[in-house]
Design a protein around this motif. Sequence first.
Motif: not given
Length: 370
Positions: A283-284, A287-288, A290-291, A315, A324, A328, A332, A356
Amino acid sequence: MKTDPADIPDPDRVPGAPHPRMTARVIGQDEAVRDFVEASRGGRLHHAWLLTGPRGIGKATLAWSIARWLLAGTDSDDLSVPGNAPAARRLAALSEPNLQLVRRPWDDKANRLRAEITVEEIRRLLSFFHLSAAEGGRRIAIIDTADDMNTAAANALLKVLEEPPRDGLILMIAHQPARLLPTIRSRCRTLRLNPLKPDLMTEVLSDLGVDQDAVALAALSGGSVGEALRLAGQDGLKRYQQIVDLFATLPRMDRIAAARLAETAAGRANADGDPFDLTITLLDRFLTRTARAGLMGAPLPQAATGEGALLARLSPDDRAARDWAGAQARLSARARAGRAVNLDPAALVMDMLTELAHLPPAQSALPATG
């Protein structure tokens, strides 16, 4: 009851991979290899070397290759040593008298590996240097990893570095060198290793017999062979595809699919890893990535089918990227803190997914059209 040495796991080996001493060549770290070889040939072989860089990119492989090269007395430019060389055979069997391996010890009372390298291990290193000095020849110590030393062990090592043993060489592996005492770092020469590029990752994973999508593993692991092997051993690519497919249902997240993902985090940890840690890590990564898509565009290569189009949709700009990235860091940390006090892992993951799903960029994202 004393544990049989054969049953003690190696704290310095990635599950599913051979021990670094068994890896015959260093791939993708040509600059670090060249720097060491030139220092050795130029008579500038410092007594202590700090091998740094992200976890799993080949620092231990390089340390063992250096030790093998020096003890075998070969003169190759790439640290290669014939597999039938006596020193190579002794190192593979951990029977080389001129090498000392320092790593987290086994605790017979607790029946598990200790969390730290203790001062007793550094005292054994002192004895190794002193007792073998009379025999002559080069003596090498590998500390894997220096990050694991407790305060007493670090202070004891500092004394060794302040009065380096004659013909002694210390190779220290550090994932987070900033955690070491500044006085230790200042007494070492640093070799900085870099994450492997996708083509080199493919080559390494092929050598290790990994038949999964090496390109996707490289993208998801950030160029870390160790992390790629962990993901491969825990069906990480399949789990990441599950995450991508779940977020593709936004702005109205499929709650049944979310609950199914959350339940996968509740499995029991074993020798291959911890399902909760894997789920949060993936998931981290999602999200990373995505950012970053909001700042630099969807990443290439993709780590899952449909990932690029999804990230571009979720994004589209720097404002979404900030949302995002903030989520994260916040979610997290909250999930890992909850797990540390034994809260239900499935509930923690479901809570994370629910929040989220209600982020502004998630709510404003239009579903893909066919």
